[in-house]
Design an enzyme around this catalytic site. Structure first.
Site, PDB file in Angstrom:
ATOM      1  N   ASP A   1      53.785   6.203  43.098  1.00 34.06           N
ATOM      2  CA  ASP A   1      53.731   5.008  42.221  1.00 34.06           C
ATOM      3  C   ASP A   1      54.685   3.786  42.844  1.00 34.06           C
ATOM      4  O   ASP A   1      55.181   3.122  41.961  1.00 34.06           O
ATOM      5  CB  ASP A   1      54.034   5.205  40.854  1.00 34.06           C
TER       6      ASP A   1
ATOM      7  N   GLY B   1      46.759   6.372  40.934  1.00 33.11           N
ATOM      8  CA  GLY B   1      46.388   5.321  39.888  1.00 33.11           C
ATOM      9  C   GLY B   1      47.132   3.906  40.690  1.00 33.11           C
ATOM     10  O   GLY B   1      48.419   4.076  40.624  1.00 33.11           O
ATOM     11  N   HIS B   2      46.320   3.182  41.371  1.00 38.87           N
ATOM     12  CA  HIS B   2      46.945   2.056  42.087  1.00 38.87           C
ATOM     13  C   HIS B   2      46.571   0.844  41.431  1.00 38.87           C
ATOM     14  O   HIS B   2      45.220   0.365  41.296  1.00 38.87           O
ATOM     15  CB  HIS B   2      46.174   2.034  43.658  1.00 38.87           C
TER      16      HIS B   2
ATOM     17  N   LYS C   1      51.527   0.970  46.042  1.00 41.00           N
ATOM     18  CA  LYS C   1      50.727   0.916  47.277  1.00 41.00           C
ATOM     19  C   LYS C   1      49.566  -0.064  46.972  1.00 41.00           C
ATOM     20  O   LYS C   1      49.156  -0.809  47.985  1.00 41.00           O
ATOM     21  CB  LYS C   1      50.318   2.528  47.557  1.00 41.00           C
TER      22      LYS C   1
ATOM     23  N   GLN D   1      49.665   8.814  46.358  1.00 37.32           N
ATOM     24  CA  GLN D   1      51.013   9.933  46.089  1.00 37.32           C
ATOM     25  C   GLN D   1      52.271   9.172  46.847  1.00 37.32           C
ATOM     26  O   GLN D   1      52.272   8.353  47.306  1.00 37.32           O
ATOM     27  CB  GLN D   1      50.671  11.397  46.166  1.00 37.32           C
TER      28      GLN D   1
HETATM   29  P1  GDP Z   1      50.703   2.754  43.457  1.00 38.37           P
HETATM   30  O1  GDP Z   1      50.380   4.174  42.897  1.00 38.37           O
HETATM   31  O2  GDP Z   1      51.918   3.145  44.527  1.00 38.37           O
HETATM   32  O3  GDP Z   1      49.658   1.980  43.797  1.00 38.37           O
HETATM   33  O4  GDP Z   1      51.541   2.333  42.089  1.00 38.37           O
HETATM   34  P2  GDP Z   1      51.320   1.988  40.878  1.00 38.37           P
HETATM   35  O5  GDP Z   1      50.357   0.993  40.507  1.00 38.37           O
HETATM   36  O6  GDP Z   1      51.032   3.439  40.014  1.00 38.37           O
HETATM   37  O7  GDP Z   1      52.737   1.571  39.876  1.00 38.37           O
HETATM   38  C1  GDP Z   1      53.358   0.450  40.533  1.00 38.37           C
HETATM   39  C2  GDP Z   1      53.453  -0.389  39.064  1.00 38.37           C
HETATM   40  O8  GDP Z   1      54.541  -1.475  39.435  1.00 38.37           O
HETATM   41  C3  GDP Z   1      52.421  -1.199  38.740  1.00 38.37           C
HETATM   42  O9  GDP Z   1      52.207  -1.315  37.427  1.00 38.37           O
HETATM   43  C4  GDP Z   1      52.282  -2.520  39.560  1.00 38.37           C
HETATM   44  O10 GDP Z   1      51.676  -3.796  38.962  1.00 38.37           O
HETATM   45  C5  GDP Z   1      53.861  -2.818  39.251  1.00 38.37           C
HETATM   46  N1  GDP Z   1      54.304  -3.454  40.463  1.00 38.37           N
HETATM   47  C6  GDP Z   1      54.213  -3.586  41.863  1.00 38.37           C
HETATM   48  N2  GDP Z   1      55.018  -4.243  42.597  1.00 38.37           N
HETATM   49  C7  GDP Z   1      55.815  -4.710  41.714  1.00 38.37           C
HETATM   50  C8  GDP Z   1      57.181  -5.543  41.793  1.00 38.37           C
HETATM   51  O11 GDP Z   1      57.528  -5.841  42.753  1.00 38.37           O
HETATM   52  N3  GDP Z   1      57.683  -5.813  40.458  1.00 38.37           N
HETATM   53  C9  GDP Z   1      57.415  -5.352  39.306  1.00 38.37           C
HETATM   54  N4  GDP Z   1      58.101  -5.743  38.422  1.00 38.37           N
HETATM   55  N5  GDP Z   1      56.353  -4.624  39.124  1.00 38.37           N
HETATM   56  C10 GDP Z   1      55.412  -4.412  40.338  1.00 38.37           C
HETATM   57  P1  IMO Z   2      49.898   7.563  43.277  1.00 39.89           P
HETATM   58  O1  IMO Z   2      48.746   7.211  44.242  1.00 39.89           O
HETATM   59  C1  IMO Z   2      52.895   9.510  40.995  1.00 39.89           C
HETATM   60  C2  IMO Z   2      52.204  13.980  40.751  1.00 39.89           C
HETATM   61  C3  IMO Z   2      51.824  14.589  39.653  1.00 39.89           C
HETATM   62  C4  IMO Z   2      52.595  16.023  39.473  1.00 39.89           C
HETATM   63  C5  IMO Z   2      52.046  16.268  40.908  1.00 39.89           C
HETATM   64  C6  IMO Z   2      50.962  17.088  41.119  1.00 39.89           C
HETATM   65  O2  IMO Z   2      49.486   6.662  41.789  1.00 39.89           O
HETATM   66  O3  IMO Z   2      51.156   7.214  43.851  1.00 39.89           O
HETATM   67  P2  IMO Z   2      48.270  16.729  40.803  1.00 39.89           P
HETATM   68  O4  IMO Z   2      47.300  16.082  39.603  1.00 39.89           O
HETATM   69  O5  IMO Z   2      48.245  15.804  42.183  1.00 39.89           O
HETATM   70  O6  IMO Z   2      48.089  18.207  41.153  1.00 39.89           O
HETATM   71  O7  IMO Z   2      49.864  16.726  40.467  1.00 39.89           O
HETATM   72  O8  IMO Z   2      52.063  15.187  41.493  1.00 39.89           O
HETATM   73  N1  IMO Z   2      51.237  12.941  41.206  1.00 39.89           N
HETATM   74  C7  IMO Z   2      51.676  11.675  41.326  1.00 39.89           C
HETATM   75  N2  IMO Z   2      52.793  11.218  41.004  1.00 39.89           N
HETATM   76  N3  IMO Z   2      51.708   9.028  41.561  1.00 39.89           N
HETATM   77  C8  IMO Z   2      50.670   9.561  42.148  1.00 39.89           C
HETATM   78  O9  IMO Z   2      49.656   8.995  42.548  1.00 39.89           O
HETATM   79  C9  IMO Z   2      50.162  10.963  41.756  1.00 39.89           C
HETATM   80  N4  IMO Z   2      49.539  11.966  42.049  1.00 39.89           N
HETATM   81  C10 IMO Z   2      49.968  13.338  41.566  1.00 39.89           C
HETATM   82  O10 IMO Z   2      52.474  13.883  38.199  1.00 39.89           O
HETATM   83  O11 IMO Z   2      54.126  15.939  39.480  1.00 39.89           O
HETATM   84 MG    MG Z   3      50.181   4.926  41.150  1.00 38.79          MG
END
Ligand code: GDP
Ligand code: IMO
Ligand code: MG
Length: 420
Positions: free
Chosen positions: A13, A40-41, A16, A221
């Site tokens: 998270d 979840g991107h 990415k 991840q």
């Molecule tokens: P990913 O899994 O690595 O793609 O990241 P996620 O989407 O799960 O989580 C990142 C969260 O932070 C999302 O809700 C993005 O919209 C938000 N986000 C990304 N970059 C920034 C930033 O620079 N500032 C803030 N406040 N939010 C951000």
């Molecule tokens: P993105 O790509 C954050 C965590 C789960 C759990 C562990 C194992 O959005 O960064 P799984 O379902 O993969 O067997 O769970 O990994 N986990 C993540 N945490 N971002 C993710 O993906 C994750 N995908 C799995 O919360 O601790």
């Molecule tokens: Mg994510």
């Protein structure tokens, strides 16, 4: 041409999805190399917000080839939901999204096994996303899995054989479930997959490289969730590290170009497992609220803490990171002081090297002055306040790799490329 890789350096998270979308115009191809719908991107642009789970984050910048690589595990039902939602919002992907024949399929019973194994672990549960990731990769490694390429031949028989294995395990665990409806949707979704190009993706990617095309590999991840190098057993079941892009796409190590390592200016983790810099105080609460730190897939509250440079140095080492990307720095805008963990104390001894277990380590912090300025409208590095530049310089010194991109908000536009 080379394959550049963008991957998470913390516990996922990091942001990415946002940065892959920003970088996509520079590439011809974007390919996911591991993970599945546990990811979840999130992407935000022009007032719209999208959360992608299995589909690469390169789909919104027109004319690019997007590939789901062999290292990915695919749930046809969730994939169909995702693709249909995108189609409904004007992004039909059937002509520009390719699926690797060698990617493994997540069966309905894999999801049940995930839940059953978690229930059996009780208090020691991993806190998985419940998407069947672990059981699917287990079947891949134990050579029982089903792949996308199998759907064209004797598929139902093969499905039933694997399902029967799963049913026996579920019965031994006394796990009750009903997949009747899910199973029907699953087979319908298998038919839906046939609308997409199902390819030998390793050939496609290497041929594109030979033709001078550039590829961006998108990780899911983060390094601390890697099955080999993460905080085992509280990890996911794939290789999230740089090497995972080689096995997950079929590209040789000498084909790898830049490795973009992405991290938050602080740190989060969702699910169970050790987190040395975790905060249980008002600062942690503030990070969670300002950063909207709730899982994009499960909605779970993410645990928050200060940046951990011991873990980051380790991730940079195993990934061979060449450029860093710092995300969500705006979340720290109102903090008077910012802490960074520069070492761990283990049994009274300070170390900068990530130990075998990070369960009982004590973080050693340095404190830096906060910039206390709203960064969300900043457009160029010339506008950075001095304290912000000092934070960047401190991190670069500690980590030994330049920070090439800084993100100051969730929108595509809130991205600043630094002149290195
Ligand atoms: P990913 O899994 O690595 O793609 O990241 P996620 O989407 O799960 O989580 C990142 C969260 O932070 C999302 O809700 C993005 O919209 C938000 N986000 C990304 N970059 C920034 C930033 O620079 N500032 C803030 N406040 N939010 C951000
Ligand atoms: P993105 O790509 C954050 C965590 C789960 C759990 C562990 C194992 O959005 O960064 P799984 O379902 O993969 O067997 O769970 O990994 N986990 C993540 N945490 N971002 C993710 O993906 C994750 N995908 C799995 O919360 O601790
Ligand atoms: Mg994510």
């Amino acid at each position: 041409m080379k394959v550049d890789i963008l991957l998470g350096l913390q516990w996922g998270d990091e942001g990415k999805g946002k940065v892959v979308d920003v970088l996509t115009p520079r590439y011809d191809v974007v390919a996911r190399f591991q993970g599945g719908p546990n990811a979840g991107h999130t992407l935000e642009f022009e007032g719209n917000k999208y959360v992608l789970r299995s589909i690469p984050s390169g789909i919104f910048q027109g004319g690019k080839v997007n590939i789901i690589g062999n290292g990915v595990v695919l749930d046809p039902v969730l994939f169909r939901d995702e693709a249909e939602q995108l189609a409904a919002s004007g992004h039909d992907l059937t002509q520009r999204l390719c699926l690797s024949k060698k990617a493994h399929l997540i069966l309905p019973t894999h999801r049940m096994l995930d839940a059953a194994y978690e229930a059996a672990k009780g208090a020691g549960k991993i806190g998985t996303t419940g998407k069947g990731i672990g059981p699917t990769y287990t079947d891949k490694v134990s050579r029982n899995g089903l792949r996308i390429g199998d759907i064209f031949e004797d598929f139902e028989n093969r499905y039933n054989t694997l399902k029967a294995r799963h049913e026996a395990i579920l019965a031994s665990l006394n796990y009750e479930y009903d997949i009747t409806e899910l199973e029907q949707r699953w087979f319908e979704a298998i038919e839906y997959l046939k609308k997409f190009q199902i390819i030998d993706s390793e050939h496609t990617i290497n041929n594109l490289l030979k033709d001078g095309k550039s590829v961006l590999a998108e990780g899911a991840q983060g390094t601390m969730l890697d099955v080999d190098f993460g905080s085992y057993p509280f990890v996911t079941s794939s290789n999230t590290v740089c090497a995972g892009a080689c096995t997950g796409l079929g590209v040789a190590p000498n084909r790898i170009g830049e490795v973009y390592g992405i991290f938050k200016a602080y740190c989060t983790r969702v699910g169970s497992g050790p987190f040395p810099t975790e905060l249980f105080d008002a600062d942690g609460e503030k990070m969670c609220n300002l950063g909207h730190e709730f899982g994009s897939v499960t909605g779970r509250r993410r645990r928050c803490g200060w940046i951990d440079l011991v873990a980051l140095r380790y991730a940079i080492m195993v990934d061979g990171v060449t450029k860093l990307i710092m995300m969500k720095s705006d979340v720290l805008d109102t903090f008077e002081t910012i802490k960074a963990c520069v070492a761990y104390r283990v049994n009274g001894v300070e170390t900068q090297e990530l130990p075998y277990s990070i369960e009982n380590v004590e973080p050693v912090y340095v404190e830096l002055p906060g910039w206390q300025q709203d960064m969300t409208a900043v457009k160029s590095e010339e506008e950075f306040p001095q304290a912000f530049n000092d934070y960047i310089a401190f991190l670069e010194r500690e980590l030994g790799v330049p920070i090439a991109i800084v993100s100051v908000g969730p929108d595509r536009e809130q991205t600043i490329e630094r002149k290195l």
